[in-house]
Design a protein around this motif. Structure first.
Motif, PDB file in Angstrom:
ATOM      1  N   PRO A  16     -18.067   2.959   0.103  1.00  0.00           N
ATOM      2  CA  PRO A  16     -16.565   3.796  -0.016  1.00  0.00           C
ATOM      3  C   PRO A  16     -15.676   3.068  -0.439  1.00  0.00           C
ATOM      4  CG  PRO A  16     -17.388   2.638   2.391  1.00  0.00           C
ATOM      5  CD  PRO A  16     -18.875   2.336   1.597  1.00  0.00           C
ATOM      6  N   THR A  17     -15.443   2.016  -0.507  1.00  0.00           N
ATOM      7  CA  THR A  17     -14.608   1.551  -1.053  1.00  0.00           C
ATOM      8  C   THR A  17     -14.566   1.857  -2.533  1.00  0.00           C
ATOM      9  OG1 THR A  17     -14.161  -0.332  -0.014  1.00  0.00           O
ATOM     10  CG2 THR A  17     -12.985  -1.578  -1.321  1.00  0.00           C
ATOM     11  N   ARG A  18     -15.681   1.610  -3.540  1.00  0.00           N
ATOM     12  CA  ARG A  18     -15.550   1.806  -4.543  1.00  0.00           C
ATOM     13  C   ARG A  18     -15.297   3.405  -5.235  1.00  0.00           C
ATOM     14  NH1 ARG A  18     -19.528  -2.005  -4.478  1.00  0.00           N
ATOM     15  NH2 ARG A  18     -21.352  -0.721  -4.449  1.00  0.00           N
ATOM     16  N   ARG A  19     -15.690   4.029  -4.316  1.00  0.00           N
ATOM     17  CA  ARG A  19     -15.393   5.922  -3.882  1.00  0.00           C
ATOM     18  C   ARG A  19     -13.967   5.861  -4.116  1.00  0.00           C
ATOM     19  NH1 ARG A  19     -19.962   7.050  -0.575  1.00  0.00           N
ATOM     20  NH2 ARG A  19     -18.342   7.363   1.086  1.00  0.00           N
ATOM     21  N   ALA A  20     -13.496   5.413  -3.237  1.00  0.00           N
ATOM     22  CA  ALA A  20     -11.936   5.381  -3.162  1.00  0.00           C
ATOM     23  C   ALA A  20     -11.500   4.693  -4.440  1.00  0.00           C
ATOM     24  CB  ALA A  20     -11.489   4.675  -2.136  1.00  0.00           C
ATOM     25  N   ILE A  21     -11.808   3.668  -4.821  1.00  0.00           N
ATOM     26  CA  ILE A  21     -11.024   2.817  -6.523  1.00  0.00           C
ATOM     27  C   ILE A  21     -11.248   4.106  -7.786  1.00  0.00           C
ATOM     28  CG2 ILE A  21     -11.671   1.529  -7.786  1.00  0.00           C
ATOM     29  CD1 ILE A  21     -11.909  -0.654  -5.487  1.00  0.00           C
ATOM     30  N   VAL A  22     -12.601   4.826  -7.672  1.00  0.00           N
ATOM     31  CA  VAL A  22     -12.611   5.868  -8.503  1.00  0.00           C
ATOM     32  C   VAL A  22     -11.679   6.673  -7.973  1.00  0.00           C
ATOM     33  CG1 VAL A  22     -14.247   7.766  -8.763  1.00  0.00           C
ATOM     34  CG2 VAL A  22     -15.076   5.316  -8.733  1.00  0.00           C
ATOM     35  N   GLU A  23     -11.856   8.074  -6.607  1.00  0.00           N
ATOM     36  CA  GLU A  23     -10.227   8.503  -6.416  1.00  0.00           C
ATOM     37  C   GLU A  23      -9.324   7.659  -7.071  1.00  0.00           C
ATOM     38  OE1 GLU A  23     -10.607   9.869  -2.979  1.00  0.00           O
ATOM     39  OE2 GLU A  23     -12.819   9.498  -2.470  1.00  0.00           O
ATOM     40  N   ARG A  24      -8.973   7.278  -7.064  1.00  0.00           N
ATOM     41  CA  ARG A  24      -7.545   6.366  -7.407  1.00  0.00           C
ATOM     42  C   ARG A  24      -7.192   6.687  -8.485  1.00  0.00           C
ATOM     43  NH1 ARG A  24      -4.355   5.430 -10.106  1.00  0.00           N
ATOM     44  NH2 ARG A  24      -2.696   4.155 -10.201  1.00  0.00           N
ATOM     45  N   LEU A  25      -8.275   5.827  -9.202  1.00  0.00           N
ATOM     46  CA  LEU A  25      -8.633   5.292 -10.842  1.00  0.00           C
ATOM     47  C   LEU A  25      -8.147   7.177 -11.456  1.00  0.00           C
ATOM     48  CD1 LEU A  25     -11.057   2.576 -11.406  1.00  0.00           C
ATOM     49  CD2 LEU A  25      -8.459   3.296 -11.984  1.00  0.00           C
ATOM     50  N   ALA A  26      -9.272   8.884 -10.692  1.00  0.00           N
ATOM     51  CA  ALA A  26      -9.067   9.835 -11.423  1.00  0.00           C
ATOM     52  C   ALA A  26      -7.566   9.989 -11.604  1.00  0.00           C
ATOM     53  CB  ALA A  26      -9.591  10.669 -10.368  1.00  0.00           C
ATOM     54  N   SER A  27      -6.584   9.293 -10.985  1.00  0.00           N
ATOM     55  CA  SER A  27      -5.268   9.965 -11.269  1.00  0.00           C
ATOM     56  C   SER A  27      -4.575   8.959 -12.074  1.00  0.00           C
ATOM     57  CB  SER A  27      -4.135   9.712  -9.707  1.00  0.00           C
ATOM     58  OG  SER A  27      -4.192   8.765  -9.795  1.00  0.00           O
ATOM     59  N   GLY A  28      -4.915   7.906 -12.668  1.00  0.00           N
ATOM     60  CA  GLY A  28      -4.469   7.198 -14.054  1.00  0.00           C
ATOM     61  C   GLY A  28      -4.896   5.866 -13.752  1.00  0.00           C
ATOM     62  N   GLU A  29      -4.820   5.172 -15.042  1.00  0.00           N
ATOM     63  CA  GLU A  29      -4.983   3.693 -14.693  1.00  0.00           C
ATOM     64  C   GLU A  29      -4.094   2.979 -13.977  1.00  0.00           C
ATOM     65  OE1 GLU A  29      -2.379   1.510 -18.048  1.00  0.00           O
ATOM     66  OE2 GLU A  29      -4.002   2.443 -18.823  1.00  0.00           O
ATOM     67  N   ALA A  30      -4.870   2.207 -13.963  1.00  0.00           N
ATOM     68  CA  ALA A  30      -4.011   1.207 -12.418  1.00  0.00           C
ATOM     69  C   ALA A  30      -4.490  -0.564 -12.726  1.00  0.00           C
ATOM     70  CB  ALA A  30      -4.537   1.098 -10.887  1.00  0.00           C
ATOM     71  N   THR A  31      -3.750  -0.953 -12.155  1.00  0.00           N
ATOM     72  CA  THR A  31      -4.245  -2.842 -11.952  1.00  0.00           C
ATOM     73  C   THR A  31      -5.464  -2.991 -11.250  1.00  0.00           C
ATOM     74  OG1 THR A  31      -2.228  -3.264 -11.155  1.00  0.00           O
ATOM     75  CG2 THR A  31      -2.281  -3.917 -13.809  1.00  0.00           C
ATOM     76  N   VAL A  32      -5.602  -4.480 -10.901  1.00  0.00           N
ATOM     77  CA  VAL A  32      -6.086  -4.828  -9.559  1.00  0.00           C
ATOM     78  C   VAL A  32      -5.669  -4.856  -8.957  1.00  0.00           C
ATOM     79  CG1 VAL A  32      -7.600  -7.096  -9.177  1.00  0.00           C
ATOM     80  CG2 VAL A  32      -8.046  -6.549 -11.590  1.00  0.00           C
ATOM     81  N   LEU A  33      -3.809  -5.105  -9.091  1.00  0.00           N
ATOM     82  CA  LEU A  33      -3.157  -5.202  -7.887  1.00  0.00           C
ATOM     83  C   LEU A  33      -3.048  -4.279  -7.333  1.00  0.00           C
ATOM     84  CD1 LEU A  33      -0.879  -8.495  -8.642  1.00  0.00           C
ATOM     85  CD2 LEU A  33      -2.893  -8.639  -7.263  1.00  0.00           C
ATOM     86  N   GLU A  34      -2.716  -3.050  -7.522  1.00  0.00           N
ATOM     87  CA  GLU A  34      -2.196  -1.877  -7.315  1.00  0.00           C
ATOM     88  C   GLU A  34      -3.807  -0.755  -6.643  1.00  0.00           C
ATOM     89  OE1 GLU A  34       0.475  -0.298 -10.569  1.00  0.00           O
ATOM     90  OE2 GLU A  34      -1.067  -0.171 -11.563  1.00  0.00           O
ATOM     91  N   LEU A  35      -4.691  -1.270  -7.456  1.00  0.00           N
ATOM     92  CA  LEU A  35      -5.891  -1.269  -6.811  1.00  0.00           C
ATOM     93  C   LEU A  35      -6.198  -2.008  -5.655  1.00  0.00           C
ATOM     94  CD1 LEU A  35      -8.609  -0.529  -9.968  1.00  0.00           C
ATOM     95  CD2 LEU A  35      -7.639   1.823  -8.612  1.00  0.00           C
ATOM     96  N   ALA A  36      -5.935  -2.810  -5.105  1.00  0.00           N
ATOM     97  CA  ALA A  36      -6.131  -3.867  -4.361  1.00  0.00           C
ATOM     98  C   ALA A  36      -5.141  -3.561  -3.084  1.00  0.00           C
ATOM     99  CB  ALA A  36      -6.352  -5.348  -4.048  1.00  0.00           C
ATOM    100  N   ALA A  37      -4.217  -2.791  -3.450  1.00  0.00           N
ATOM    101  CA  ALA A  37      -3.325  -2.201  -2.314  1.00  0.00           C
ATOM    102  C   ALA A  37      -3.181  -1.872  -0.994  1.00  0.00           C
ATOM    103  CB  ALA A  37      -1.788  -2.110  -2.793  1.00  0.00           C
ATOM    104  N   PRO A  38      -4.187  -0.333  -0.840  1.00  0.00           N
ATOM    105  CA  PRO A  38      -4.416  -0.167  -0.084  1.00  0.00           C
ATOM    106  C   PRO A  38      -5.987  -0.268   1.020  1.00  0.00           C
ATOM    107  CG  PRO A  38      -5.071   1.157  -1.928  1.00  0.00           C
ATOM    108  CD  PRO A  38      -5.019   0.173  -1.889  1.00  0.00           C
ATOM    109  N   PHE A  39      -6.320  -1.847   0.525  1.00  0.00           N
ATOM    110  CA  PHE A  39      -7.356  -1.930   1.020  1.00  0.00           C
ATOM    111  C   PHE A  39      -7.816  -3.601   2.458  1.00  0.00           C
ATOM    112  CE2 PHE A  39      -9.645   0.405  -2.952  1.00  0.00           C
ATOM    113  CZ  PHE A  39      -9.641   0.965  -2.072  1.00  0.00           C
ATOM    114  N   ASP A  40      -7.885  -3.713   2.889  1.00  0.00           N
ATOM    115  CA  ASP A  40      -7.771  -5.073   3.966  1.00  0.00           C
ATOM    116  C   ASP A  40      -8.649  -5.980   3.077  1.00  0.00           C
ATOM    117  OD1 ASP A  40      -6.511  -7.309   5.202  1.00  0.00           O
ATOM    118  OD2 ASP A  40      -8.150  -5.858   7.342  1.00  0.00           O
ATOM    119  N   VAL A  41      -8.900  -5.980   2.112  1.00  0.00           N
ATOM    120  CA  VAL A  41      -9.992  -7.139   1.225  1.00  0.00           C
ATOM    121  C   VAL A  41      -8.795  -7.967   0.719  1.00  0.00           C
ATOM    122  CG1 VAL A  41     -11.796  -5.318   1.601  1.00  0.00           C
ATOM    123  CG2 VAL A  41     -10.636  -5.158  -0.423  1.00  0.00           C
TER     124      VAL A  41
END
Length: 128
Positions: A16-41
């Motif tokens: 599910p975390t990877r699916r959420a990352i793919v969903e986020r990237l569907a709206s445009g590129e992002a950095t690792v920090l931007e991708l990590a922000a919504p997760f508690d990992v």
């Protein structure tokens, strides 16, 4: 036995975390920090997720000065879409054949029931 590319894609999307990352990237590129922000990992955990997505061909990671933007590779998702469409068509064809068989079976059953009624009706009329 080695996994096929689509097997790797499905395995990567199984989390599910990877699916959420793919969903986020569907709206445009992002950095690792931007991708990590919504997760508690941790960031290393996000980096491992990104590595799996990259190895499956779902994303690419570039270098832009100090930034390392991640981008979605839509062609990998097109493979999934094509597989799903092929599978959907195959199942629809099976269901259509089943519908035809059931209609034929029901029609034969109705014909048999009608013929039996006729025989019974004829027999009754003869007795009267």
């Amino acid at each position: 036995m080695t996994a096929s590319p689509i097997d790797n894609v499905f395995a990567a999307l199984g989390d599910p975390t990877r699916r959420a990352i793919v969903e986020r990237l569907a709206s445009g590129e992002a950095t690792v920090l931007e991708l990590a922000a919504p997760f508690d990992v941790s960031l290393p955990a996000i980096s491992r997720h990104l590595r799996v997505l990259e190895e499956a061909g779902l994303i690419t990671r570039g270098r832009d000065a100090q930034r390392r933007p991640c981008r979605l590779r839509p062609e990998a998702l097109e493979q999934v879409s094509a597989w799903a469409e092929h599978t959907r068509q195959a199942w629809e064809a099976r269901f259509e054949r089943l519908d035809t068989y059931l209609r034929d079976l029901q029609a034969r059953e109705n014909d048999d029931t009608g013929a039996k009624r006729k025989e019974t009706d004829n027999g009754r009329r003869k007795k009267r």
